[in-house]
Design a protein around this motif. Structure first.
Motif, PDB file in Angstrom:
ATOM      1  N   THR A   1       0.869  -1.095   0.057  1.00 24.39           N
ATOM      2  CA  THR A   1       0.324  -0.060  -0.207  1.00 24.39           C
ATOM      3  C   THR A   1       0.843   1.204   0.078  1.00 24.39           C
ATOM      4  OG1 THR A   1      -1.839  -1.030   1.135  1.00 24.39           O
ATOM      5  CG2 THR A   1      -1.740   1.242   1.225  1.00 24.39           C
ATOM      6  N   GLY A   2       0.615   2.098  -0.775  1.00 22.96           N
ATOM      7  CA  GLY A   2       1.337   3.372  -1.013  1.00 22.96           C
ATOM      8  C   GLY A   2       2.458   3.306  -1.713  1.00 22.96           C
ATOM      9  N   ALA A   3       2.970   2.035  -2.420  1.00 24.74           N
ATOM     10  CA  ALA A   3       4.032   2.072  -3.177  1.00 24.74           C
ATOM     11  C   ALA A   3       4.015   2.479  -4.575  1.00 24.74           C
ATOM     12  CB  ALA A   3       4.309   0.493  -3.397  1.00 24.74           C
ATOM     13  N   ALA A   4       5.164   3.185  -4.986  1.00 25.79           N
ATOM     14  CA  ALA A   4       5.182   3.978  -6.275  1.00 25.79           C
ATOM     15  C   ALA A   4       6.301   3.422  -7.246  1.00 25.79           C
ATOM     16  CB  ALA A   4       5.057   5.250  -6.257  1.00 25.79           C
ATOM     17  N   ALA A   5       6.187   3.444  -8.480  1.00 28.39           N
ATOM     18  CA  ALA A   5       7.310   2.987  -9.205  1.00 28.39           C
ATOM     19  C   ALA A   5       8.400   3.924  -9.235  1.00 28.39           C
ATOM     20  CB  ALA A   5       6.827   2.785 -10.762  1.00 28.39           C
ATOM     21  N   ALA A   6       9.645   3.482  -9.466  1.00 26.94           N
ATOM     22  CA  ALA A   6      10.846   4.456  -9.529  1.00 26.94           C
ATOM     23  C   ALA A   6      11.649   4.386 -10.808  1.00 26.94           C
ATOM     24  CB  ALA A   6      11.930   4.215  -8.465  1.00 26.94           C
ATOM     25  N   LEU A   7      12.237   5.485 -11.394  1.00 31.84           N
ATOM     26  CA  LEU A   7      13.102   5.447 -12.418  1.00 31.84           C
ATOM     27  C   LEU A   7      14.116   4.615 -12.226  1.00 31.84           C
ATOM     28  CD1 LEU A   7      13.531   9.168 -13.675  1.00 31.84           C
ATOM     29  CD2 LEU A   7      12.496   7.221 -15.029  1.00 31.84           C
ATOM     30  N   PRO A   8      14.609   3.956 -13.526  1.00 32.04           N
ATOM     31  CA  PRO A   8      15.734   3.171 -13.376  1.00 32.04           C
ATOM     32  C   PRO A   8      16.863   3.872 -13.295  1.00 32.04           C
ATOM     33  CG  PRO A   8      14.403   2.305 -15.232  1.00 32.04           C
ATOM     34  CD  PRO A   8      13.719   3.530 -14.576  1.00 32.04           C
ATOM     35  N   GLY A   9      17.985   3.123 -12.606  1.00 34.85           N
ATOM     36  CA  GLY A   9      19.218   4.005 -12.172  1.00 34.85           C
ATOM     37  C   GLY A   9      19.854   4.643 -13.578  1.00 34.85           C
ATOM     38  N   ALA A  10      20.389   5.787 -13.375  1.00 38.54           N
ATOM     39  CA  ALA A  10      20.866   6.506 -14.700  1.00 38.54           C
ATOM     40  C   ALA A  10      21.836   6.016 -15.491  1.00 38.54           C
ATOM     41  CB  ALA A  10      21.143   8.105 -14.277  1.00 38.54           C
ATOM     42  N   LEU A  11      21.798   5.873 -16.877  1.00 38.72           N
ATOM     43  CA  LEU A  11      23.163   5.477 -17.339  1.00 38.72           C
ATOM     44  C   LEU A  11      24.012   6.343 -17.907  1.00 38.72           C
ATOM     45  CD1 LEU A  11      21.135   2.979 -19.974  1.00 38.72           C
ATOM     46  CD2 LEU A  11      21.928   2.549 -17.886  1.00 38.72           C
ATOM     47  N   GLY A  12      24.004   7.611 -17.722  1.00 39.77           N
ATOM     48  CA  GLY A  12      24.890   8.648 -18.029  1.00 39.77           C
ATOM     49  C   GLY A  12      24.833   9.219 -19.591  1.00 39.77           C
ATOM     50  N   GLN A  13      24.412   8.250 -20.339  1.00 38.17           N
ATOM     51  CA  GLN A  13      24.003   8.477 -21.786  1.00 38.17           C
ATOM     52  C   GLN A  13      22.852   7.578 -22.201  1.00 38.17           C
ATOM     53  OE1 GLN A  13      28.250   7.999 -23.645  1.00 38.17           O
ATOM     54  NE2 GLN A  13      26.765   6.779 -25.268  1.00 38.17           N
ATOM     55  N   VAL A  14      21.933   8.290 -23.018  1.00 35.13           N
ATOM     56  CA  VAL A  14      20.841   7.478 -23.486  1.00 35.13           C
ATOM     57  C   VAL A  14      21.400   6.438 -24.477  1.00 35.13           C
ATOM     58  CG1 VAL A  14      18.571   7.576 -24.628  1.00 35.13           C
ATOM     59  CG2 VAL A  14      19.367   9.391 -22.938  1.00 35.13           C
ATOM     60  N   PRO A  15      21.009   5.036 -24.444  1.00 29.89           N
ATOM     61  CA  PRO A  15      21.454   3.911 -25.460  1.00 29.89           C
ATOM     62  C   PRO A  15      20.710   4.186 -26.851  1.00 29.89           C
ATOM     63  CG  PRO A  15      20.638   2.994 -23.086  1.00 29.89           C
ATOM     64  CD  PRO A  15      20.204   4.382 -23.033  1.00 29.89           C
ATOM     65  N   VAL A  16      21.501   4.116 -27.767  1.00 32.11           N
ATOM     66  CA  VAL A  16      20.953   4.186 -29.058  1.00 32.11           C
ATOM     67  C   VAL A  16      19.725   3.437 -29.394  1.00 32.11           C
ATOM     68  CG1 VAL A  16      21.465   3.901 -31.472  1.00 32.11           C
ATOM     69  CG2 VAL A  16      23.242   4.375 -30.068  1.00 32.11           C
ATOM     70  N   ALA A  17      19.434   2.221 -28.768  1.00 34.54           N
ATOM     71  CA  ALA A  17      18.495   1.549 -28.751  1.00 34.54           C
ATOM     72  C   ALA A  17      16.936   2.342 -28.331  1.00 34.54           C
ATOM     73  CB  ALA A  17      18.396   0.140 -28.389  1.00 34.54           C
ATOM     74  N   LEU A  18      17.304   2.910 -27.200  1.00 32.54           N
ATOM     75  CA  LEU A  18      16.157   3.675 -26.746  1.00 32.54           C
ATOM     76  C   LEU A  18      15.877   4.858 -27.373  1.00 32.54           C
ATOM     77  CD1 LEU A  18      14.287   4.029 -24.175  1.00 32.54           C
ATOM     78  CD2 LEU A  18      16.468   5.294 -23.064  1.00 32.54           C
ATOM     79  N   THR A  19      16.561   5.577 -28.183  1.00 31.14           N
ATOM     80  CA  THR A  19      16.317   6.685 -28.847  1.00 31.14           C
ATOM     81  C   THR A  19      15.387   6.268 -30.175  1.00 31.14           C
ATOM     82  OG1 THR A  19      18.546   7.565 -28.073  1.00 31.14           O
ATOM     83  CG2 THR A  19      17.202   8.752 -30.176  1.00 31.14           C
ATOM     84  N   ARG A  20      15.992   5.044 -30.782  1.00 32.31           N
ATOM     85  CA  ARG A  20      15.188   4.708 -32.068  1.00 32.31           C
ATOM     86  C   ARG A  20      13.939   4.186 -31.650  1.00 32.31           C
ATOM     87  NH1 ARG A  20      19.326   1.843 -33.425  1.00 32.31           N
ATOM     88  NH2 ARG A  20      18.491  -0.251 -32.544  1.00 32.31           N
ATOM     89  N   THR A  21      13.962   3.132 -30.658  1.00 35.38           N
ATOM     90  CA  THR A  21      12.761   2.515 -30.144  1.00 35.38           C
ATOM     91  C   THR A  21      11.659   3.624 -29.653  1.00 35.38           C
ATOM     92  OG1 THR A  21      13.743   0.629 -29.814  1.00 35.38           O
ATOM     93  CG2 THR A  21      11.532   0.659 -28.922  1.00 35.38           C
ATOM     94  N   GLY A  22      12.231   4.376 -28.894  1.00 37.08           N
ATOM     95  CA  GLY A  22      11.410   5.310 -28.157  1.00 37.08           C
ATOM     96  C   GLY A  22      10.757   6.332 -29.012  1.00 37.08           C
ATOM     97  N   ARG A  23      11.446   6.823 -30.194  1.00 38.50           N
ATOM     98  CA  ARG A  23      10.812   7.675 -31.343  1.00 38.50           C
ATOM     99  C   ARG A  23       9.569   7.041 -31.813  1.00 38.50           C
ATOM    100  NH1 ARG A  23      14.952   8.191 -34.224  1.00 38.50           N
ATOM    101  NH2 ARG A  23      15.898   9.934 -33.019  1.00 38.50           N
ATOM    102  N   ALA A  24       9.678   5.576 -32.122  1.00 41.16           N
ATOM    103  CA  ALA A  24       8.590   4.684 -32.760  1.00 41.16           C
ATOM    104  C   ALA A  24       7.146   4.578 -31.843  1.00 41.16           C
ATOM    105  CB  ALA A  24       9.090   3.611 -33.047  1.00 41.16           C
ATOM    106  N   LEU A  25       7.674   4.776 -30.515  1.00 46.38           N
ATOM    107  CA  LEU A  25       6.659   4.322 -29.511  1.00 46.38           C
ATOM    108  C   LEU A  25       5.920   5.943 -29.024  1.00 46.38           C
ATOM    109  CD1 LEU A  25       8.078   1.742 -27.420  1.00 46.38           C
ATOM    110  CD2 LEU A  25       6.486   1.462 -29.106  1.00 46.38           C
TER     111      LEU A  25
END
Length: 413
Positions: A311-335
């Motif tokens: 009860t009361g739990a919330a989701a958290a951001l994953p730990g920072a990677l320093g720089q955004v992976p290429v796959a995240l940029t490409r996949t995120g743009r499509a989504l």
């Protein structure tokens, strides 16, 4: 306190008949006529319906308040048993509000009938002995289902039909039975072997069909966590709530079935049973389920405790990677602009594709990991639609996002 001597005497007489009631309560009861004794109000039919529904909403909120008070038993003293006089202020407030709301609901029913909104005055209890007209009036004024006090739900408007799945009539599809002695081959949903036989369609339309259908539904739900993972924290909590009810129902089903077999053995209506082996197995089942006389089944209680811990739990951001992976940029743009359910489905499709790929060559989970990271951000941001630009900004500067950031688990340190 009343000033008139005669009214004081009446109040003391009421208190003498019920010593547990305070004198001021008895006096107030004499001063305040019941709402059900008031004549119906002269209002338009639509207004009468909405008054009844507003009171019904208050009634549901009161039920939620009582459940909350019972749930937090360590903070609020034990809820009084049936027939006991409430002593704690919380219990007194609930008791007084319950009486007043019931009276107001009854008055609202008579007002709705007088205004022509319904053809009969609802009984107020919705019992099986009500006439068809009373049941129709009950449904029209106090529609069934969870609404108003449940997140995302609204009060049904006059004339709006909103069926309640929980109140749907139970189906009775039993039109066949399995005859003959108990076979050596056992039924199985998916496994095959020398001593097994497929459950369907053999058990279809039999009393056992409901059990096998429940197994099939739950199995499909488990499979979806591979094909379409990405449940939100609230989704996981809802699953625990359902598993708690399922465990309770499953315990009842086991108890009933084992008890029925034992009864028939004792009455010699079932012969050829290895009684010692059956009793030992039945005791093992009861021990596994935690069935004890007068106690809540341990499995259902443990699931309830697990849900309470969330009860009361919330989701958290994953730990920072320093720089955004290429796959995240490409996949995120499509989504970008896609709803959460669509993103979850895309993750399942990608995982399924890579599982097939792994049969012939090395799988590539970069895209699946990127979609999973998209889901984690959507959970943390409480976003139902994906915003790629905002996600990238939060990934690059997580401390400025205002979102909770995950930390290493103590178990893995």
């Amino acid at each position: 306190m009343t000033r008139d001597r005669a009214r004081k005497q009446k109040a003391r007489a009421v208190q003498d008949q019920n010593p547990s009631r305070a004198y001021t309560d008895a006096a107030r009861e004499l001063e305040m006529p019941k709402a059900s004794q008031h004549p119906p109000a002269e209002v338009p039919a639509t207004v009468a319906v909405m008054m009844a529904r507003q009171l019904h909403a208050a009634w549901m909120h009161l039920i939620a308040f009582e459940n909350l008070a019972k749930e937090y038993g360590k903070v609020i003293p034990e809820w009084p048993k049936l027939g006991e006089t409430p002593r704690n202020p919380v219990h007194k407030a609930a008791d007084q509000a319950t009486s007043l709301l019931y009276e107001l609901r009854e008055w609202a029913g008579r007002t709705a009938h007088a205004s022509g909104a319904v053809e009969a005055v609802p009984n107020g209890f919705g019992g099986a002995g009500d006439t068809s007209a009373e049941r129709r009036a009950e449904t029209a004024l106090f529609p069934p289902g969870e609404w108003c006090r449940v997140a995302g739900q609204t009060m049904p408007q006059p004339g709006e039909e909103r069926p309640d799945p929980a109140q749907a009539p139970l189906e009775r599809p039993v039109t066949a039975n399995l005859l003959g002695p108990v076979p050596e081959k056992r039924f199985s949903a998916r496994a095959s072997g020398r001593d097994l036989q497929p459950a369907f369609p053999a058990v279809d339309k039999t009393p056992a069909a409901a059990v096998w259908q429940a197994e099939r539904t739950l199995y499909n739900a488990v499979c979806q966590h591979w094909e379409a993972p990405g449940d939100t924290p609230a989704d996981l909590a809802a699953s625990l709530d359902g598993l708690e009810d399922l465990a309770d129902t499953f315990t009842s089903a086991c108890t009933h079935t084992l008890g029925e077999v034992r009864r028939r053995i004792d009455e010699r209506l079932l012969v050829g049973v290895d009684e010692a082996a059956f009793d030992q197995a039945a005791d093992t089942v009861r021990a596994q389920l935690g069935i004890e006389e007068g106690y809540v089944p341990k499995l259902a209680y443990a699931l309830s405790q697990a849900r309470t811990a969330m009860t009361g739990a919330a989701a958290a951001l994953p730990g920072a990677l320093g720089q955004v992976p290429v796959a995240l940029t490409r996949t995120g743009r499509a989504l970008d602009g896609k709803p959460l359910a669509h993103v979850r489905d895309q993750l399942g499709s990608e995982r399924h594709l890579q599982r097939l790929r792994s049969k012939t060559r090395m799988p590539e989970y970069d895209k699946a990991d990127a979609i999973r990271r998209v889901l984690h951000w959507m959970h943390a941001a409480d976003a139902n639609t994906y915003d790629h630009a905002r996600h990238l900004a939060d990934e690059q500067q997580p401390t400025r996002s205002g979102l909770p950031i995950s930390e290493p688990s103590p178990r893995k340190r």
